[in-house]
Design an enzyme around this catalytic site. Structure first.
Site, PDB file in Angstrom:
ATOM      1  N   ASP A  97       0.882  -0.996  -0.205  1.00 14.69           N
ATOM      2  CA  ASP A  97      -0.095   0.088   0.073  1.00 14.69           C
ATOM      3  C   ASP A  97       0.885   0.929  -0.119  1.00 14.69           C
ATOM      4  O   ASP A  97       1.994   1.133   0.343  1.00 14.69           O
ATOM      5  CB  ASP A  97      -0.803   0.011   1.275  1.00 14.69           C
ATOM      6  CG  ASP A  97      -2.212  -0.874   1.123  1.00 14.69           C
ATOM      7  OD1 ASP A  97      -2.141  -1.905  -0.071  1.00 14.69           O
ATOM      8  OD2 ASP A  97      -2.932  -0.988   2.014  1.00 14.69           O
ATOM      9  N   HIS A 148      -6.067   3.443  -4.151  1.00 11.63           N
ATOM     10  CA  HIS A 148      -6.006   3.463  -2.641  1.00 11.63           C
ATOM     11  C   HIS A 148      -6.303   5.123  -2.242  1.00 11.63           C
ATOM     12  O   HIS A 148      -5.712   5.547  -1.293  1.00 11.63           O
ATOM     13  CB  HIS A 148      -4.530   3.146  -2.346  1.00 11.63           C
ATOM     14  CG  HIS A 148      -4.568   2.828  -0.740  1.00 11.63           C
ATOM     15  ND1 HIS A 148      -5.551   2.215  -0.004  1.00 11.63           N
ATOM     16  CD2 HIS A 148      -3.447   3.051   0.132  1.00 11.63           C
ATOM     17  CE1 HIS A 148      -4.983   2.039   1.284  1.00 11.63           C
ATOM     18  NE2 HIS A 148      -3.906   2.587   1.408  1.00 11.63           N
ATOM     19  N   HIS A 152      -4.819   9.266   0.574  1.00 12.45           N
ATOM     20  CA  HIS A 152      -4.881   8.679   1.816  1.00 12.45           C
ATOM     21  C   HIS A 152      -5.739   9.012   2.779  1.00 12.45           C
ATOM     22  O   HIS A 152      -5.300   9.311   4.085  1.00 12.45           O
ATOM     23  CB  HIS A 152      -3.592   8.248   2.312  1.00 12.45           C
ATOM     24  CG  HIS A 152      -3.452   6.876   2.831  1.00 12.45           C
ATOM     25  ND1 HIS A 152      -3.848   6.923   4.454  1.00 12.45           N
ATOM     26  CD2 HIS A 152      -2.977   5.816   2.731  1.00 12.45           C
ATOM     27  CE1 HIS A 152      -3.569   5.787   4.822  1.00 12.45           C
ATOM     28  NE2 HIS A 152      -3.106   5.119   3.588  1.00 12.45           N
ATOM     29  N   HIS A 242       3.556  -2.402   3.116  1.00 14.43           N
ATOM     30  CA  HIS A 242       3.763  -1.012   2.661  1.00 14.43           C
ATOM     31  C   HIS A 242       5.028  -0.619   1.970  1.00 14.43           C
ATOM     32  O   HIS A 242       6.009  -1.209   2.296  1.00 14.43           O
ATOM     33  CB  HIS A 242       3.575  -0.202   3.697  1.00 14.43           C
ATOM     34  CG  HIS A 242       2.247  -0.094   4.470  1.00 14.43           C
ATOM     35  ND1 HIS A 242       1.881  -0.865   5.369  1.00 14.43           N
ATOM     36  CD2 HIS A 242       1.039   0.706   4.226  1.00 14.43           C
ATOM     37  CE1 HIS A 242       0.547  -0.791   5.686  1.00 14.43           C
ATOM     38  NE2 HIS A 242       0.331   0.101   4.991  1.00 14.43           N
TER      39      HIS A 242
END
Length: 277
Positions: A97, A148, A152, A242
């Site tokens: 991510d 995503h 964020h 990540h």
């Protein structure tokens, strides 16, 4: 590289990968809801480690990276994200991510390429805007790119218009850099709401969460990240890591350790394909 050239190269890649995957894989991942699998998924627990021939590392996607061309592209509006996948075989999915980040994403891609493994990258549009070449590389190497959001945010604090903007802008920049619009969506912090599910479906995206959280964003140490992946390894699990959002050097080092160990234990690390209604 021009966009039409990228699209042509990606079509060639997908055609070859789909043929290899169909021949090499006995089963297909079937998506399941967050409430539990609809198929049989073996329980997590200690796995018998057995050596594999190096040829077994050449893992291909299950039956291609996308839906059949004739399939209707209608996405179910869910009430909970998918957490894992079911199906025959010891398949796992690795996801990363918050990228792409030029400090860490290339090293992640290098490790995946070393073992000929495909993964999923849930990218932020703001990061893509400055690192489009990394999405082009993901496309060429057969990885799946998901949405995503742009910046964020915590979606549950945004208006419907704000959520749509975060999703739609990211879809657009992914299509421009990757060559295709994303088919998967992951909410930042795992914070979905009804609006996020509905808008994601309207944009043609399936919602995917995770089964195993490495907690690498807390920088707990390389050994701790490796241990969490190994302890959580089981057929159908989705691992969250990540490649951006902070110092991800531990995540990079951990991947170099646990990926070959998973393969030696007989796991097939690949990417899911969408099932359309």
């Amino acid at each position: 590289m021009k966009k039409d050239q990228l699209l042509t190269r990606r079509r060639v890649l997908l055609a070859g990968a789909g043929a290899a995957g169909a021949a090499a894989t006995a089963g297909v991942f079937a998506a399941v809801t967050g409430g539990g699998p609809t198929g049989t998924v073996p329980a997590a627990g200690p796995q018998v480690r057995r050596p594999l021939n190096s040829s077994a590392y050449r893992l291909q996607p299950l039956t291609g990276y996308g839906p059949p061309h004739a399939a209707p592209r209608r996405t179910l509006v869910r009430r909970a994200p998918l957490l894992r996948f079911s199906g025959r075989g010891r398949h796992m999915v690795l996801t990363f991510d918050d990228g792409p980040d030029p400090r860490y994403t290339p090293a992640v891609l290098d490790t995946l390429a070393k073992y000929d493994v495909r993964a999923m990258f849930f990218v932020c549009g703001g990061m893509v805007a400055d690192n489009r070449e990394l999405l082009a590389r993901m496309a060429e190497e057969g990885h799946v790119v998901g949405n995503h959001t742009w910046s964020h945010p915590l979606l549950t604090r945004l208006t419907r218009r704000g959520i749509r903007s975060e999703m739609e802008r990211t879809c657009d920049v992914i299509e421009d850099a990757y060559g295709e619009r994303p088919e998967w969506f992951r909410a930042p912090y795992g914070a979905w709401n009804r609006t996020a599910f509905r808008l994601g479906a309207e944009l043609g995206m399936e919602s995917l969460a995770w089964t195993v959280d490495t907690l690498d964003w807390t920088t707990p140490g390389t050994r701790s990240i490796v241990r969490r992946v190994e302890n959580g390894a089981a057929p159908g699990v989705v691992v969250l890591s990540h490649d951006a959002g902070g110092d991800r050097s531990q995540s990079v080092r951990a991947l170099r350790r646990y990926l070959p160990e998973l393969l030696d234990a007989g796991y097939h690390v690949s990417v899911p394909r969408r099932h359309y209604e």
